[in-house]
Design a protein around this motif. Structure first.
Motif, PDB file in Angstrom:
ATOM      1  N   ILE A  22      -7.727  26.471 -26.157  1.00  0.00           N
ATOM      2  CA  ILE A  22      -7.618  26.819 -24.680  1.00  0.00           C
ATOM      3  C   ILE A  22      -6.022  27.696 -24.789  1.00  0.00           C
ATOM      4  O   ILE A  22      -6.048  28.776 -23.863  1.00  0.00           O
ATOM      5  N   GLY A  23      -5.237  27.319 -25.243  1.00  0.00           N
ATOM      6  CA  GLY A  23      -3.972  28.138 -25.296  1.00  0.00           C
ATOM      7  C   GLY A  23      -4.221  29.413 -25.860  1.00  0.00           C
ATOM      8  O   GLY A  23      -3.427  30.369 -25.339  1.00  0.00           O
ATOM      9  N   LEU A  36      -4.464  35.258 -25.056  1.00  0.00           N
ATOM     10  CA  LEU A  36      -5.003  36.465 -25.047  1.00  0.00           C
ATOM     11  C   LEU A  36      -5.270  36.960 -23.902  1.00  0.00           C
ATOM     12  O   LEU A  36      -5.093  38.313 -23.622  1.00  0.00           O
ATOM     13  N   ASP A  37      -5.890  36.475 -22.806  1.00  0.00           N
ATOM     14  CA  ASP A  37      -6.075  36.819 -21.474  1.00  0.00           C
ATOM     15  C   ASP A  37      -4.796  37.370 -20.789  1.00  0.00           C
ATOM     16  O   ASP A  37      -4.926  38.274 -20.123  1.00  0.00           O
ATOM     17  N   PHE A  38      -3.875  36.617 -20.978  1.00  0.00           N
ATOM     18  CA  PHE A  38      -2.548  37.035 -20.394  1.00  0.00           C
ATOM     19  C   PHE A  38      -1.945  38.216 -20.806  1.00  0.00           C
ATOM     20  O   PHE A  38      -1.485  39.221 -20.079  1.00  0.00           O
ATOM     21  N   LEU A  39      -2.212  38.557 -22.362  1.00  0.00           N
ATOM     22  CA  LEU A  39      -1.984  39.734 -22.805  1.00  0.00           C
ATOM     23  C   LEU A  39      -2.958  40.946 -22.624  1.00  0.00           C
ATOM     24  O   LEU A  39      -2.575  42.139 -22.911  1.00  0.00           O
ATOM     25  N   GLY A  40      -4.160  40.570 -21.920  1.00  0.00           N
ATOM     26  CA  GLY A  40      -5.027  41.729 -21.683  1.00  0.00           C
ATOM     27  C   GLY A  40      -6.027  41.847 -22.891  1.00  0.00           C
ATOM     28  O   GLY A  40      -6.694  43.120 -22.866  1.00  0.00           O
ATOM     29  N   PHE A  41      -6.089  41.088 -23.861  1.00  0.00           N
ATOM     30  CA  PHE A  41      -7.042  41.304 -24.846  1.00  0.00           C
ATOM     31  C   PHE A  41      -8.024  40.222 -25.005  1.00  0.00           C
ATOM     32  O   PHE A  41      -8.692  40.034 -26.180  1.00  0.00           O
ATOM     33  N   GLY A  42      -8.250  39.549 -23.995  1.00  0.00           N
ATOM     34  CA  GLY A  42      -9.449  38.408 -24.069  1.00  0.00           C
ATOM     35  C   GLY A  42     -10.500  38.877 -23.423  1.00  0.00           C
ATOM     36  O   GLY A  42     -11.277  39.681 -23.561  1.00  0.00           O
ATOM     37  N   LEU A  60      -4.660  35.044 -14.370  1.00  0.00           N
ATOM     38  CA  LEU A  60      -4.091  34.578 -13.123  1.00  0.00           C
ATOM     39  C   LEU A  60      -2.641  34.107 -13.382  1.00  0.00           C
ATOM     40  O   LEU A  60      -1.748  34.892 -12.667  1.00  0.00           O
ATOM     41  N   VAL A  61      -2.239  33.997 -14.706  1.00  0.00           N
ATOM     42  CA  VAL A  61      -1.016  33.964 -15.251  1.00  0.00           C
ATOM     43  C   VAL A  61      -0.157  35.392 -15.156  1.00  0.00           C
ATOM     44  O   VAL A  61       0.875  35.506 -14.681  1.00  0.00           O
ATOM     45  N   ALA A  62      -0.885  36.172 -15.694  1.00  0.00           N
ATOM     46  CA  ALA A  62      -0.405  37.573 -15.638  1.00  0.00           C
ATOM     47  C   ALA A  62      -0.354  38.237 -14.381  1.00  0.00           C
ATOM     48  O   ALA A  62       0.991  38.732 -14.079  1.00  0.00           O
ATOM     49  N   ALA A  87       4.672  36.345  -4.627  1.00  0.00           N
ATOM     50  CA  ALA A  87       3.209  35.509  -4.453  1.00  0.00           C
ATOM     51  C   ALA A  87       3.363  34.382  -5.356  1.00  0.00           C
ATOM     52  O   ALA A  87       2.522  34.329  -6.307  1.00  0.00           O
ATOM     53  N   PRO A  88       4.249  33.305  -5.182  1.00  0.00           N
ATOM     54  CA  PRO A  88       4.465  32.332  -6.126  1.00  0.00           C
ATOM     55  C   PRO A  88       3.091  31.251  -6.153  1.00  0.00           C
ATOM     56  O   PRO A  88       3.082  30.513  -7.235  1.00  0.00           O
ATOM     57  N   TRP A  89       2.171  31.425  -5.328  1.00  0.00           N
ATOM     58  CA  TRP A  89       1.045  30.546  -5.256  1.00  0.00           C
ATOM     59  C   TRP A  89       0.197  30.930  -6.497  1.00  0.00           C
ATOM     60  O   TRP A  89      -0.560  30.105  -6.905  1.00  0.00           O
ATOM     61  N   LEU A  90       0.249  32.113  -6.882  1.00  0.00           N
ATOM     62  CA  LEU A  90      -0.406  32.699  -8.331  1.00  0.00           C
ATOM     63  C   LEU A  90      -0.005  31.614  -9.387  1.00  0.00           C
ATOM     64  O   LEU A  90      -0.933  31.167 -10.256  1.00  0.00           O
ATOM     65  N   GLY A  91       1.154  31.958  -9.713  1.00  0.00           N
ATOM     66  CA  GLY A  91       1.891  31.334 -10.699  1.00  0.00           C
ATOM     67  C   GLY A  91       1.548  29.713 -10.678  1.00  0.00           C
ATOM     68  O   GLY A  91       1.196  28.991 -11.692  1.00  0.00           O
ATOM     69  N   ILE A  92       1.821  29.222  -9.645  1.00  0.00           N
ATOM     70  CA  ILE A  92       2.076  27.631  -9.522  1.00  0.00           C
ATOM     71  C   ILE A  92       0.597  27.346  -9.806  1.00  0.00           C
ATOM     72  O   ILE A  92       0.187  26.064 -10.205  1.00  0.00           O
ATOM     73  N   SER A  93      -0.586  27.871  -9.084  1.00  0.00           N
ATOM     74  CA  SER A  93      -1.894  27.398  -9.395  1.00  0.00           C
ATOM     75  C   SER A  93      -2.262  27.716 -10.595  1.00  0.00           C
ATOM     76  O   SER A  93      -2.942  26.570 -11.306  1.00  0.00           O
ATOM     77  N   ALA A  94      -1.904  28.645 -11.353  1.00  0.00           N
ATOM     78  CA  ALA A  94      -2.268  28.773 -12.929  1.00  0.00           C
ATOM     79  C   ALA A  94      -1.730  27.601 -13.675  1.00  0.00           C
ATOM     80  O   ALA A  94      -2.048  27.127 -14.705  1.00  0.00           O
TER      81      ALA A  94
END
Length: 339
Positions: free
Chosen positions: A273-274, A279-285, A296-298, A306-313
């Motif tokens: 999962i990590g 990979l999704d965060f870097l755009g290669f997933g 969503l982390v990216a 918009a802190p709700w994005l990072g907090i949700s992820a």
């Protein structure tokens, strides 16, 4: 099927580990709920009653003409035009709890996207106006399914390779160990990024690429168990009776080796999962637009206002990985031979 006395003791020890036991139930509940994501978060109604007939848009596509429209295109059930056509025939629509799918865009936002949490979007929207909660539900499902598939296939390969090396030893073990030393020394994440840049990865392509490196995690453990087990008395007796090597390996030695192997599976699952999230965060997933926790982390990184994005992820990833770690700790204690 009744459990053997030793497995009953292991199950009792697992249940006695309250944190792991409750984590297992909570994880299973969340996973089962996410499997029915289409019934919880969807931009199509679950049931439509029209002119005395019943329709299930969540399971089947219906053209607009089915409800008296003019065009043979898929019906947009949120359109006032379609809703009026249904209402004119004394019909009604039953919507899911969250009337948005992971790719649905909320065109009725009163503020620019990303919009903060509201009664319409419980966790707000991302920078494209898509509902965050629905993307979290779908992203949780695809992350767990991806990790489970990768863990299962890589464990089968790793156990098989480790069993061959440990049982036969000699040149088989020597060549296998040298290959593992070279292969495990490669920079995995960089190679995944390079290989993903040559193709447009989808679920199965990404699974195959990650499988090239993830199968090594159990090889050393299974190899050590087989090196120890092949010299035990009952294995020598089986050889003396003329039993085939494959039967000795997978019927007599493998069950003992699986005791320690099973305890590592939840930790392999968290690693998968990590890696997918990274990979999704870097755009290669996964392909763009897929419900991805890493994406969503990216977005949270790119939209600090918009802190709700990072907090949700972060909340979903922390909860998911913590539950799996707690389950792994309980399994480790349950299968510990010292206990």
């Amino acid at each position: 099927m009744a459990l053997s006395p030793i497995n009953q003791r292991r199950f009792s020890r697992f249940k006695a580990h309250k944190r792991g036991w409750y984590s297992l139930w909570l994880f299973l509940i969340l996973f089962v709920v996410s499997l029915g994501a289409e019934l919880i978060a969807n931009d199509k109604p679950l049931v439509v009653s029209y002119d005395g007939a019943w329709y299930f848009p969540v399971l089947k596509r219906y053209p607009e003409t089915t409800f008296g429209g003019e065009f043979p295109l898929q019906a947009n059930y949120k359109s006032p035009y379609i809703q009026e056509l249904v209402a004119d025939k004394d019909g009604w629509m039953l919507w899911p709890i969250i009337p948005f799918s992971y790719s649905s865009i909320n065109y009725d936002l009163q503020v620019p996207a990303p919009a903060p949490p509201s009664t319409q979007n419980w966790l707000g929207t991302d920078d494209q106006g898509r509902d965050v909660l629905s993307r979290v539900i779908y992203g949780f499902r695809i992350s767990v399914l991806f990790a489970l598939t990768l863990t299962l296939v890589s464990s089968i390969i790793g156990v098989f390779v480790g069993a061959l090396q440990g049982f036969y030893g000699g040149w088989v073990d020597l060549v296998g160990q040298r290959f593992l030393e070279v292969w495990s020394g490669l920079p995995v994440l960089y190679l995944l990024i390079i290989m993903a840049s040559f193709i447009q990865p989808n679920f199965w392509w990404l699974l195959g690429i990650m499988l090239l490196f993830s199968w090594m995690s159990l090889v050393d453990l299974v190899r050590a168990e087989f090196l120890r087990g092949r010299n035990l008395e009952y294995v020598r007796a089986a050889r003396a009776l003329g039993m085939q090597n494959s039967t000795i390996m997978f019927r007599h030695i493998l069950p003992n080796a699986m005791v320690s192997t099973i305890t590592f599976l939840p930790f392999i699952l968290t690693g998968a999962i990590g890696t997918l999230t990274a990979l999704d965060f870097l755009g290669f997933g996964l392909p763009p637009g897929s419900p991805s926790l890493g994406e969503l982390v990216a977005q949270g990184k790119s939209n600090l206002q918009a802190p709700w994005l990072g907090i949700s992820a972060f909340t979903v990833l922390a909860l998911m990985l913590s539950l799996l770690v707690f389950i792994g700790e309980a399994a480790r204690d349950a299968f510990d031979p010292r206990k």
